[in-house]
Design a protein around this motif. Structure first.
Motif, PDB file in Angstrom:
ATOM      1  N   UNK A  80      39.727  62.532  65.770  1.00 18.60           N
ATOM      2  CA  UNK A  80      40.694  62.236  64.721  1.00 18.60           C
ATOM      3  C   UNK A  80      41.634  63.414  64.467  1.00 18.60           C
ATOM      4  N   UNK A  81      42.876  63.086  64.172  1.00 18.16           N
ATOM      5  CA  UNK A  81      43.892  64.120  63.973  1.00 18.16           C
ATOM      6  C   UNK A  81      43.572  65.056  62.813  1.00 18.16           C
ATOM      7  N   UNK A  82      42.792  64.628  61.849  1.00 23.76           N
ATOM      8  CA  UNK A  82      42.421  65.527  60.747  1.00 23.76           C
ATOM      9  C   UNK A  82      41.571  66.699  61.238  1.00 23.76           C
ATOM     10  N   UNK A  83      40.836  66.511  62.324  1.00 28.75           N
ATOM     11  CA  UNK A  83      40.076  67.615  62.913  1.00 28.75           C
ATOM     12  C   UNK A  83      40.978  68.567  63.690  1.00 28.75           C
ATOM     13  N   UNK A 119      44.326  75.892  64.882  1.00 30.56           N
ATOM     14  CA  UNK A 119      44.617  77.263  65.297  1.00 30.56           C
ATOM     15  C   UNK A 119      44.393  78.266  64.164  1.00 30.56           C
ATOM     16  N   UNK A 120      44.393  77.802  62.919  1.00 30.20           N
ATOM     17  CA  UNK A 120      44.243  78.685  61.748  1.00 30.20           C
ATOM     18  C   UNK A 120      42.934  78.474  60.992  1.00 30.20           C
ATOM     19  N   UNK A 121      42.125  77.522  61.415  1.00 30.44           N
ATOM     20  CA  UNK A 121      40.943  77.126  60.643  1.00 30.44           C
ATOM     21  C   UNK A 121      39.681  77.296  61.484  1.00 30.44           C
ATOM     22  N   UNK A 122      38.926  78.354  61.191  1.00 28.29           N
ATOM     23  CA  UNK A 122      37.732  78.634  61.996  1.00 28.29           C
ATOM     24  C   UNK A 122      36.657  77.565  61.830  1.00 28.29           C
ATOM     25  N   UNK A 123      36.606  76.912  60.679  1.00 30.15           N
ATOM     26  CA  UNK A 123      35.615  75.838  60.489  1.00 30.15           C
ATOM     27  C   UNK A 123      35.934  74.676  61.427  1.00 30.15           C
ATOM     28  N   UNK A 124      37.208  74.263  61.489  1.00 32.02           N
ATOM     29  CA  UNK A 124      37.592  73.198  62.421  1.00 32.02           C
ATOM     30  C   UNK A 124      37.308  73.607  63.862  1.00 32.02           C
ATOM     31  N   UNK A 125      37.541  74.866  64.193  1.00 32.91           N
ATOM     32  CA  UNK A 125      37.278  75.339  65.551  1.00 32.91           C
ATOM     33  C   UNK A 125      35.805  75.187  65.908  1.00 32.91           C
ATOM     34  N   UNK A 126      34.922  75.553  64.982  1.00 34.66           N
ATOM     35  CA  UNK A 126      33.477  75.427  65.225  1.00 34.66           C
ATOM     36  C   UNK A 126      33.084  73.960  65.363  1.00 34.66           C
ATOM     37  N   UNK A 127      33.570  73.111  64.470  1.00 33.84           N
ATOM     38  CA  UNK A 127      33.235  71.684  64.518  1.00 33.84           C
ATOM     39  C   UNK A 127      33.737  71.065  65.814  1.00 33.84           C
ATOM     40  N   UNK A 128      34.987  71.316  66.171  1.00 32.65           N
ATOM     41  CA  UNK A 128      35.552  70.714  67.386  1.00 32.65           C
ATOM     42  C   UNK A 128      34.877  71.283  68.631  1.00 32.65           C
ATOM     43  N   UNK A 129      34.649  72.596  68.689  1.00 31.32           N
ATOM     44  CA  UNK A 129      33.991  73.195  69.864  1.00 31.32           C
ATOM     45  C   UNK A 129      32.615  72.555  70.097  1.00 31.32           C
ATOM     46  N   UNK A 130      31.830  72.382  69.041  1.00 33.23           N
ATOM     47  CA  UNK A 130      30.500  71.792  69.192  1.00 33.23           C
ATOM     48  C   UNK A 130      30.561  70.297  69.481  1.00 33.23           C
ATOM     49  N   UNK A 131      31.556  69.609  68.925  1.00 33.30           N
ATOM     50  CA  UNK A 131      31.750  68.189  69.249  1.00 33.30           C
ATOM     51  C   UNK A 131      32.104  68.032  70.721  1.00 33.30           C
ATOM     52  N   UNK A 143      45.169  76.528  71.004  1.00 36.60           N
ATOM     53  CA  UNK A 143      43.784  76.600  70.537  1.00 36.60           C
ATOM     54  C   UNK A 143      42.916  75.579  71.267  1.00 36.60           C
ATOM     55  N   UNK A 144      43.454  74.373  71.478  1.00 35.56           N
ATOM     56  CA  UNK A 144      42.687  73.325  72.170  1.00 35.56           C
ATOM     57  C   UNK A 144      42.504  73.652  73.649  1.00 35.56           C
ATOM     58  N   UNK A 145      43.523  74.217  74.276  1.00 36.95           N
ATOM     59  CA  UNK A 145      43.381  74.654  75.672  1.00 36.95           C
ATOM     60  C   UNK A 145      42.282  75.710  75.773  1.00 36.95           C
ATOM     61  N   UNK A 146      42.264  76.643  74.823  1.00 35.24           N
ATOM     62  CA  UNK A 146      41.220  77.668  74.801  1.00 35.24           C
ATOM     63  C   UNK A 146      39.824  77.070  74.648  1.00 35.24           C
ATOM     64  N   UNK A 147      39.739  75.928  73.981  1.00 36.58           N
ATOM     65  CA  UNK A 147      38.450  75.243  73.814  1.00 36.58           C
ATOM     66  C   UNK A 147      38.098  74.372  75.019  1.00 36.58           C
ATOM     67  N   UNK A 148      38.993  74.302  76.007  1.00 41.03           N
ATOM     68  CA  UNK A 148      38.718  73.542  77.225  1.00 41.03           C
ATOM     69  C   UNK A 148      39.169  72.090  77.186  1.00 41.03           C
ATOM     70  N   UNK A 149      39.995  71.721  76.205  1.00 41.19           N
ATOM     71  CA  UNK A 149      40.465  70.347  76.095  1.00 41.19           C
ATOM     72  C   UNK A 149      41.500  70.079  77.186  1.00 41.19           C
ATOM     73  N   UNK A 207      46.013  80.991  69.142  1.00 34.05           N
ATOM     74  CA  UNK A 207      44.792  80.474  69.755  1.00 34.05           C
ATOM     75  C   UNK A 207      43.598  80.479  68.823  1.00 34.05           C
ATOM     76  N   UNK A 208      43.639  81.210  67.731  1.00 34.69           N
ATOM     77  CA  UNK A 208      42.487  81.215  66.833  1.00 34.69           C
ATOM     78  C   UNK A 208      41.322  81.991  67.423  1.00 34.69           C
ATOM     79  N   UNK A 209      40.178  81.890  66.794  1.00 30.93           N
ATOM     80  CA  UNK A 209      38.996  82.604  67.279  1.00 30.93           C
ATOM     81  C   UNK A 209      37.948  81.599  67.698  1.00 30.93           C
ATOM     82  N   UNK A 210      37.063  82.049  68.532  1.00 29.14           N
ATOM     83  CA  UNK A 210      35.950  81.194  68.953  1.00 29.14           C
ATOM     84  C   UNK A 210      34.671  81.697  68.405  1.00 29.14           C
TER      85      UNK A 210
END
Length: 152
Positions: free
Chosen positions: A66-69, A74-86, A110-116, A149-152
């Motif tokens: 979902x687009x809300x995630x 790129x600025x929200x470390x909580x979203x990064x953790x949730x999306x990375x684990x999803x 940020x999504x490319x960095x997460x492997x999307x 890119x944010x942080x991982x």
């Protein structure tokens, strides 16, 4: 919403509301659909009915996060953790993730960095009904240079 079927097999699609009304969406039904050339997807994963409960009962070919995630990832470390684990969970299940609602080059980076690999959103093209939309690709180096890119 099924605007375009994943297969030319009769131009049919199955909507999420059909999943809610049927108790037995087991492996036999999925296999039958795949044999006909259909691919299944869960749209808006992480919002409303399309969450972990549905995924435990129905494992599709594709999950659209979902687009809300995605907005501001790129600025929200909580979203990064949730999306990375999803994304890791979906890969473990053999499900292809699609990130929807990508609107900025920084979100893209940020999504490319997460492997999307699969994304959609206004950053790439605006919806167009009468013609094929003009597609643009962001310059990844520029997005990273601005700290997107944010942080991982």
């Amino acid at each position: 919403m099924c605007r375009r079927p994943y297969s030319a097999a009769g131009g049919r699609c199955v909507r999420q509301s059909a999943l809610r009304s049927r108790a037995s969406w087991g492996p036999n039904r999925r296999s039958a659909y795949r044999a006909m050339g259909f691919r299944t997807a869960i749209d808006d994963f992480g919002a409303g009915f399309a969450g972990l409960g549905l995924l435990t009962k129905f494992q599709p070919d594709i999950v659209k996060l979902d687009m809300d995630l995605i907005r501001g990832i790129d600025r929200d470390t909580i979203k990064q953790v949730v999306v990375r684990n999803t994304l890791e969970m979906l890969r473990d299940l053999g499900i292809r993730p699609v990130c929807e609602g990508v609107e900025t080059a920084d979100e893209y980076a940020a999504l490319v960095d997460l492997g999307v690999e699969l994304m959609q959103g206004y950053l790439f093209a605006k919806p167009a009904l009468a013609q094929r939309p003009q597609v643009t690709w962001p310059q990844l180096g520029r997005a990273r240079a601005t700290g997107g890119a944010g942080t991982r």
